[in-house]
Design a protein around this motif. Structure first.
Motif, PDB file in Angstrom:
ATOM      1  N   LYS A  74      -8.793   4.743 -20.045  1.00 35.35           N
ATOM      2  CA  LYS A  74      -8.720   3.306 -19.872  1.00 35.35           C
ATOM      3  C   LYS A  74      -7.787   2.817 -18.744  1.00 35.35           C
ATOM      4  O   LYS A  74      -6.465   2.300 -18.719  1.00 35.35           O
ATOM      5  N   LYS A  75      -8.181   3.143 -17.835  1.00 26.82           N
ATOM      6  CA  LYS A  75      -7.876   2.817 -16.373  1.00 26.82           C
ATOM      7  C   LYS A  75      -8.663   2.745 -15.284  1.00 26.82           C
ATOM      8  O   LYS A  75      -9.871   3.235 -15.470  1.00 26.82           O
ATOM      9  N   ILE A  76      -8.341   2.163 -14.228  1.00 24.85           N
ATOM     10  CA  ILE A  76      -9.241   2.209 -13.067  1.00 24.85           C
ATOM     11  C   ILE A  76      -8.601   2.945 -11.969  1.00 24.85           C
ATOM     12  O   ILE A  76      -7.179   2.584 -11.721  1.00 24.85           O
ATOM     13  N   GLU A  77      -9.014   3.968 -11.151  1.00 27.38           N
ATOM     14  CA  GLU A  77      -8.549   4.632 -10.303  1.00 27.38           C
ATOM     15  C   GLU A  77      -8.553   3.828  -8.791  1.00 27.38           C
ATOM     16  O   GLU A  77      -9.554   3.113  -8.624  1.00 27.38           O
ATOM     17  N   SER A  78      -7.589   3.782  -8.116  1.00 28.35           N
ATOM     18  CA  SER A  78      -7.599   2.824  -6.747  1.00 28.35           C
ATOM     19  C   SER A  78      -8.678   3.540  -5.829  1.00 28.35           C
ATOM     20  O   SER A  78      -8.649   4.694  -5.826  1.00 28.35           O
ATOM     21  N   PRO A  79      -8.955   2.602  -4.991  1.00 29.43           N
ATOM     22  CA  PRO A  79      -9.872   3.156  -4.049  1.00 29.43           C
ATOM     23  C   PRO A  79      -8.998   4.025  -2.991  1.00 29.43           C
ATOM     24  O   PRO A  79      -8.082   3.533  -2.568  1.00 29.43           O
ATOM     25  N   LEU A  80      -9.685   5.054  -2.475  1.00 26.24           N
ATOM     26  CA  LEU A  80      -8.714   6.097  -1.638  1.00 26.24           C
ATOM     27  C   LEU A  80      -9.454   5.954  -0.398  1.00 26.24           C
ATOM     28  O   LEU A  80     -10.564   5.755   0.125  1.00 26.24           O
ATOM     29  N   GLN A  81      -8.560   6.182   0.596  1.00 24.33           N
ATOM     30  CA  GLN A  81      -8.951   6.495   2.082  1.00 24.33           C
ATOM     31  C   GLN A  81      -9.132   7.820   2.595  1.00 24.33           C
ATOM     32  O   GLN A  81      -7.770   8.491   2.212  1.00 24.33           O
ATOM     33  N   THR A 126       0.086  15.934  12.149  1.00 24.25           N
ATOM     34  CA  THR A 126       0.690  15.408  11.156  1.00 24.25           C
ATOM     35  C   THR A 126       0.324  14.210  10.337  1.00 24.25           C
ATOM     36  O   THR A 126       0.471  13.142  10.924  1.00 24.25           O
ATOM     37  N   GLY A 127       0.132  14.495   9.159  1.00 23.31           N
ATOM     38  CA  GLY A 127      -0.357  13.188   8.412  1.00 23.31           C
ATOM     39  C   GLY A 127      -1.904  12.665   8.520  1.00 23.31           C
ATOM     40  O   GLY A 127      -2.350  11.939   7.921  1.00 23.31           O
ATOM     41  N   VAL A 128      -2.531  13.313   9.450  1.00 24.36           N
ATOM     42  CA  VAL A 128      -3.846  13.205   9.626  1.00 24.36           C
ATOM     43  C   VAL A 128      -4.833  14.325   9.212  1.00 24.36           C
ATOM     44  O   VAL A 128      -5.810  14.264   8.568  1.00 24.36           O
ATOM     45  N   PHE A 140     -13.072  19.405  11.697  1.00 25.57           N
ATOM     46  CA  PHE A 140     -11.851  18.702  11.309  1.00 25.57           C
ATOM     47  C   PHE A 140     -11.501  18.805   9.842  1.00 25.57           C
ATOM     48  O   PHE A 140     -12.277  18.595   9.145  1.00 25.57           O
ATOM     49  N   GLN A 141     -10.394  18.977   9.456  1.00 29.03           N
ATOM     50  CA  GLN A 141      -9.886  19.167   8.025  1.00 29.03           C
ATOM     51  C   GLN A 141      -8.866  17.903   7.723  1.00 29.03           C
ATOM     52  O   GLN A 141      -7.843  18.126   8.398  1.00 29.03           O
ATOM     53  N   SER A 142      -9.138  17.056   7.127  1.00 29.90           N
ATOM     54  CA  SER A 142      -8.164  16.006   6.890  1.00 29.90           C
ATOM     55  C   SER A 142      -7.185  16.509   6.008  1.00 29.90           C
ATOM     56  O   SER A 142      -7.188  17.551   5.205  1.00 29.90           O
ATOM     57  N   ALA A 143      -6.023  15.721   6.333  1.00 27.46           N
ATOM     58  CA  ALA A 143      -4.888  16.147   5.288  1.00 27.46           C
ATOM     59  C   ALA A 143      -5.064  15.627   4.132  1.00 27.46           C
ATOM     60  O   ALA A 143      -5.659  14.526   3.841  1.00 27.46           O
ATOM     61  N   ALA A 144      -4.337  15.942   3.248  1.00 25.13           N
ATOM     62  CA  ALA A 144      -4.207  15.658   1.617  1.00 25.13           C
ATOM     63  C   ALA A 144      -3.503  14.330   1.697  1.00 25.13           C
ATOM     64  O   ALA A 144      -2.451  14.216   2.224  1.00 25.13           O
ATOM     65  N   PHE A 145      -4.310  13.568   0.983  1.00 20.33           N
ATOM     66  CA  PHE A 145      -3.757  12.242   0.696  1.00 20.33           C
ATOM     67  C   PHE A 145      -2.802  12.114  -0.480  1.00 20.33           C
ATOM     68  O   PHE A 145      -2.972  12.877  -1.478  1.00 20.33           O
ATOM     69  N   SER A 148      -1.804  10.863  -3.642  1.00 19.52           N
ATOM     70  CA  SER A 148      -2.424   9.962  -4.553  1.00 19.52           C
ATOM     71  C   SER A 148      -1.161   8.946  -5.290  1.00 19.52           C
ATOM     72  O   SER A 148      -1.447   7.742  -5.905  1.00 19.52           O
ATOM     73  N   SER A 149      -0.158   9.264  -5.146  1.00 11.10           N
ATOM     74  CA  SER A 149       1.051   8.552  -5.613  1.00 11.10           C
ATOM     75  C   SER A 149       1.160   7.007  -4.581  1.00 11.10           C
ATOM     76  O   SER A 149       1.765   5.802  -5.045  1.00 11.10           O
ATOM     77  N   LEU A 150       0.639   7.200  -3.691  1.00  8.15           N
ATOM     78  CA  LEU A 150       0.669   5.923  -2.592  1.00  8.15           C
ATOM     79  C   LEU A 150      -0.315   4.768  -3.395  1.00  8.15           C
ATOM     80  O   LEU A 150      -0.434   3.695  -2.938  1.00  8.15           O
ATOM     81  N   ALA A 151      -1.496   5.475  -4.223  1.00  3.22           N
ATOM     82  CA  ALA A 151      -2.411   4.489  -4.473  1.00  3.22           C
ATOM     83  C   ALA A 151      -2.615   4.671  -6.101  1.00  3.22           C
ATOM     84  O   ALA A 151      -3.410   5.342  -6.598  1.00  3.22           O
ATOM     85  N   PRO A 152      -1.691   4.207  -6.839  1.00  8.93           N
ATOM     86  CA  PRO A 152      -1.603   4.322  -8.174  1.00  8.93           C
ATOM     87  C   PRO A 152      -3.006   3.789  -9.192  1.00  8.93           C
ATOM     88  O   PRO A 152      -3.465   2.869  -8.586  1.00  8.93           O
TER      89      PRO A 152
END
Length: 168
Positions: A20-27, A76-78, A90-95, A97-101
């Protein structure tokens, strides 16, 4: 000296009906090998570092040369760049997920509410669609029964005349 570019891709919000939730769009950050004009990036470096455009070009060229070596480069961060078999990966850094609840979402159904909806090119309401799909007993057309009765009478009449005429 261009080698490709990084771009940000945003995913769509995903419904999670079970919880019963909607996951935020992630970048997420992706690398494309397509070359683009680097003038805007050089201008950005120049403004951020308050240096000359030539110095920014030299730093960018040094960075690209270091990419072509087999030493991994971490931003760093990228994410991180690495060269394997003459291909830059290119290996993207882990996002984080607490920034997009996720958002709480419960399905609400109002039984007596009138909602308009578009069916094909016709606008209708929920009530009209419910009535349309309701199980109503249809009147059965029984024309074939009358056709069968008249056929039997006709065949009976023909047989009666045939047998009565043959006896005389």
């Amino acid at each position: 000296m261009d080698f490709g570019h990084l771009y940000i891709k945003t995913s769509e919000a995903q419904p999670n009906f079970l919880h019963k939730k909607i996951e935020s769009p992630l970048q997420s950050i992706h690398f494309s090998k397509d070359q683009i004009n680097s003038d805007n990036f050089i201008n950005y470096i120049t403004t951020q570092k308050k240096s000359l455009a030539q110095n920014a070009k030299n730093e960018l060229n040094d960075f690209i040369k270091s990419l072509h070596s087999f030493t991994p480069i971490n931003i760093t961060g990228v994410g991180s760049f690495a060269k394997e078999n003459d291909v830059i990966n290119f290996q993207s850094a882990a996002f984080n997920s607490s920034l997009a609840p996720s958002a709480k979402a419960e399905r609400v159904i109002h039984e007596a509410a009138q909602h308009s909806m578009l069916v094909g090119d016709k606008e209708t309401t929920i009530t009209q669609m419910t009535e349309y799909f309701a199980d109503t007993p249809s009147v059965k057309d029984k024309w074939w029964v009358w056709a069968l009765v008249l056929s039997i009478i006709g065949i009976g009449t023909i047989l009666f005349h045939y047998f009565v005429d043959n006896q005389n």
